[in-house]
Design a protein around this motif. Structure first.
Motif, short mmCIF file in Angstrom:
data_model
loop_
_atom_site.label_atom_id
_atom_site.label_comp_id
_atom_site.label_asym_id
_atom_site.label_seq_id
_atom_site.Cartn_x
_atom_site.Cartn_y
_atom_site.Cartn_z
N SER A 199 0.81 -1.22 0.00
CA SER A 199 0.00 0.00 0.00
C SER A 199 0.85 1.27 0.00
O SER A 199 0.29 2.37 0.03
CB SER A 199 -0.94 0.02 1.22
OG SER A 199 -2.05 -0.84 1.02
N TYR A 200 2.19 1.13 -0.01
CA TYR A 200 3.04 2.31 -0.18
C TYR A 200 2.79 2.92 -1.57
O TYR A 200 2.34 2.23 -2.49
CB TYR A 200 4.53 1.93 -0.09
CG TYR A 200 5.01 1.56 1.30
CD1 TYR A 200 4.31 1.91 2.44
CD2 TYR A 200 6.21 0.86 1.46
CE1 TYR A 200 4.77 1.56 3.70
CE2 TYR A 200 6.68 0.50 2.70
CZ TYR A 200 5.95 0.85 3.83
OH TYR A 200 6.42 0.51 5.08
N ILE A 207 -0.94 6.34 -6.26
CA ILE A 207 -1.51 5.43 -5.26
C ILE A 207 -1.78 4.08 -5.91
O ILE A 207 -2.39 4.02 -6.99
CB ILE A 207 -2.83 6.02 -4.72
CG1 ILE A 207 -2.57 7.37 -4.04
CG2 ILE A 207 -3.49 5.05 -3.73
CD1 ILE A 207 -3.82 8.09 -3.60
N PRO A 208 -1.33 2.98 -5.30
CA PRO A 208 -1.58 1.66 -5.89
C PRO A 208 -3.06 1.32 -5.91
O PRO A 208 -3.80 1.69 -5.00
CB PRO A 208 -0.79 0.71 -4.98
CG PRO A 208 -0.66 1.44 -3.69
CD PRO A 208 -0.60 2.89 -4.03
N ASN A 209 -3.49 0.62 -6.92
CA ASN A 209 -4.88 0.22 -7.06
C ASN A 209 -5.04 -1.20 -6.52
O ASN A 209 -4.59 -2.17 -7.14
CB ASN A 209 -5.30 0.29 -8.53
CG ASN A 209 -6.77 -0.02 -8.73
OD1 ASN A 209 -7.55 0.07 -7.78
ND2 ASN A 209 -7.15 -0.39 -9.94
N ILE A 210 -5.64 -1.33 -5.34
CA ILE A 210 -5.80 -2.64 -4.72
C ILE A 210 -7.27 -2.85 -4.38
O ILE A 210 -8.02 -1.90 -4.19
CB ILE A 210 -4.93 -2.79 -3.45
CG1 ILE A 210 -5.28 -1.70 -2.43
CG2 ILE A 210 -3.45 -2.75 -3.81
CD1 ILE A 210 -4.53 -1.84 -1.13
N THR A 211 -7.66 -4.10 -4.27
CA THR A 211 -9.05 -4.45 -3.96
C THR A 211 -9.31 -4.26 -2.46
O THR A 211 -8.37 -4.24 -1.65
CB THR A 211 -9.34 -5.90 -4.34
OG1 THR A 211 -8.52 -6.76 -3.54
CG2 THR A 211 -9.04 -6.14 -5.82
N PRO A 212 -10.57 -4.15 -2.06
CA PRO A 212 -10.89 -4.04 -0.62
C PRO A 212 -10.37 -5.23 0.19
O PRO A 212 -9.96 -5.05 1.35
CB PRO A 212 -12.42 -3.98 -0.61
CG PRO A 212 -12.80 -3.43 -1.94
CD PRO A 212 -11.78 -3.97 -2.90
N GLU A 213 -10.40 -6.44 -0.38
CA GLU A 213 -9.92 -7.62 0.34
C GLU A 213 -8.42 -7.49 0.63
O GLU A 213 -7.96 -7.78 1.73
CB GLU A 213 -10.20 -8.90 -0.45
CG GLU A 213 -11.66 -9.27 -0.57
CD GLU A 213 -12.40 -8.42 -1.59
OE1 GLU A 213 -11.72 -7.76 -2.40
OE2 GLU A 213 -13.65 -8.41 -1.57
N ALA A 215 -6.75 -4.70 0.69
CA ALA A 215 -6.58 -3.57 1.63
C ALA A 215 -6.78 -4.03 3.07
O ALA A 215 -6.04 -3.62 3.97
CB ALA A 215 -7.57 -2.47 1.28
N ASN A 216 -7.77 -4.90 3.30
CA ASN A 216 -7.98 -5.44 4.64
C ASN A 216 -6.78 -6.29 5.08
O ASN A 216 -6.42 -6.30 6.27
CB ASN A 216 -9.25 -6.27 4.68
CG ASN A 216 -10.50 -5.42 4.61
OD1 ASN A 216 -10.49 -4.26 5.03
ND2 ASN A 216 -11.59 -5.98 4.11
N LEU A 217 -6.18 -7.01 4.14
CA LEU A 217 -4.97 -7.78 4.44
C LEU A 217 -3.84 -6.85 4.86
O LEU A 217 -3.15 -7.10 5.87
CB LEU A 217 -4.56 -8.61 3.22
CG LEU A 217 -3.15 -9.21 3.23
CD1 LEU A 217 -3.00 -10.20 4.38
CD2 LEU A 217 -2.84 -9.89 1.91
N HIS A 218 -3.63 -5.77 4.11
CA HIS A 218 -2.57 -4.81 4.45
C HIS A 218 -2.83 -4.17 5.81
O HIS A 218 -1.90 -3.97 6.60
CB HIS A 218 -2.47 -3.74 3.37
CG HIS A 218 -2.00 -4.26 2.05
ND1 HIS A 218 -1.95 -3.49 0.90
CD2 HIS A 218 -1.54 -5.49 1.68
CE1 HIS A 218 -1.50 -4.21 -0.11
NE2 HIS A 218 -1.24 -5.43 0.35
#
Length: 430
Positions: A199-200, A207-213, A215-218
């Motif tokens: 997520s850096y 800004i990196p494009n990541i899924t909500p799942e 993001a919860n892991l991070h």
């Protein structure tokens, strides 16, 4: 053709006892459960009732342990979840200590061979074993046994993100409770940073494009990393950041730009905790950075973007107002937690983080464990309460007496029901 008599559930797996039944052995329908149990224990005795209830509870725990080895994956998941709920509900360190090898073996097998749901359930159970065992050698054995497989799953990108997040949280709690050496803690923290570093900001500042799942892991990895940070020896934080053993403040501040709420909140808590630990050694810790990051905190504390949910905006503003108050004025809003007749005061970011992490593990059982679990009482420095029986008000004594009678009646009713069910089976055989 006339059909034969259908066998009921009570006939299943039982021999016909009527071949050897005499008149003296026949069932007496007038017998009550009280008369049947009077030779062994008196249900009017409060201590016997408590012992009886404890035996019943442990019998159920044994059944749940047996269910951990069944062939059905869903059956194993159900048994794991039931066992977890039972260990949350009651503090039974002796029971867990005697069977910690069996429980660890079952959890390890579920983590290695189970699907995503089973891995998640097993990862939630793992830290609960350590909480039950407390500061015992058995707790360290549990940590040594399960840590390698938990790290492997947490870092495996082919595994479901939810299961990886549960493993991260388990690693953080077990590492925090086990009291490992600094080298082991730092190694684990570096593994966790390897996860939430996704997520850096990118090299071009985007800004990196990541899924909500993901993001919860991070957020889970960063939360576990922050919990381990509370175990740092005094005076070591500044050197570890300077030597780049830990991520820099600039790197962590990049997480505040994440579009996902959980990542922003967890990053803010991590920065507040770093400032708290750093200022213990040097009151001027990272002053220049504090001035810079205060502007970011102000924006987050007054965020009114309509594209974010109202609940999320409210939670974000409340959290970052507290963080900003600490960064600028060195004030930590005090939180009081009442359990029984005692009060736990959370007046530091370290205590708030530890309490939040334990709540994630124990859920509604946190108050019970704060009252009975010596490990938790040591963590929060809760002294033994001094309570004189005569100090209790009359209505409180009456309430306790009513509760005691209700428990006695409930236990007697349960014992009576069990005995009658057994006697009905005998009567049908006869």
């Amino acid at each position: 053709m006339p059909k034969g008599k259908r066998k009921g559930k009570s006939d299943r797996g039982r021999f016909d006892g009527s071949l050897h039944t005499s008149d003296d052995d026949s069932y007496n329908d007038n017998n009550s459960i009280i008369s049947n149990c009077s030779e062994n224990k008196s249900l009017e005795d409060g201590e016997d009732i408590e012992e009886f209830a404890q035996e019943q509870f442990e019998d159920k725990l044994v059944e749940m342990l047996d269910g951990l080895s069944q062939k059905s994956s869903q059956g194993r998941i159900n048994s794991i979840q039931l066992l977890r709920k039972a260990l949350i509900k009651k503090y039974v360190p002796n029971f867990v200590r005697e069977r910690h090898f069996t429980i660890c073996d079952s959890v390890e097998k579920s983590l290695k061979k189970g699907n995503g749901l089973e891995k998640s359930a097993a990862a939630e159970l793992a830290p609960l074993i350590t909480v039950q065992l407390g500061e015992e050698d058995a707790g360290e054995i549990v940590d040594k046994t399960l840590r390698p497989i938990l790290i492997t799953i947490a870092c495996d990108t082919s595994v479901n993100a939810t299961a990886r997040a549960k493993c991260c949280l388990a690693l953080g709690m077990m590492g925090f409770l086990s009291g490992r050496q600094l080298g082991d803690i730092l190694s684990l923290m570096q593994n966790l940073e390897g996860i939430f570093s996704g997520s850096y900001l990118k090299g071009d500042g985007s800004i990196p494009n990541i899924t909500p799942e993901v993001a919860n892991l991070h957020a889970a990895a960063l939360s576990a990393w922050t919990l381990l940070l509370t175990n740092m020896p005094p005076g070591s934080l500044t050197d570890l950041i300077s030597s780049k053993t830990l991520p820099s403040l600039d790197q962590l501040s990049e997480l505040l730009e994440s579009p996902h709420l959980e990542v922003r909140l967890t990053a803010g808590e991590a920065l507040a905790l770093i400032f708290e630990e750093g200022r213990k050694d040097n009151s001027d810790f990272a002053d220049d950075f504090a001035m810079y990051i205060s502007e970011t905190f102000k924006k987050l504390a007054t965020d009114s973007h309509k594209y974010r949910a109202k609940k999320d905006r409210k939670q974000q503003r409340a959290t970052f107002r507290d963080i900003l108050s600490f960064i600028e004025d060195d004030i930590v809003p005090e939180i009081q937690v009442k359990f029984g007749r005692e009060i736990l005061i959370l007046d530091t970011w370290a205590k708030r983080k530890q309490y939040e992490a334990l709540c994630n593990v124990l859920g509604p059982g946190i108050n019970l464990h704060l009252g009975e679990n010596d490990l938790l009482r040591d963590i929060f420095e809760i002294s033994a309460p001094i309570v004189q029986p005569h100090e209790a008000p009359a209505h409180a004594q009456q309430h306790m007496e009513r509760c005691r009678k209700r428990l006695i009646n409930a236990a007697a009713f349960k014992a009576r029901t069990i005995s009658r069910a057994k006697n009905r089976d005998k009567r049908s055989d006869f």
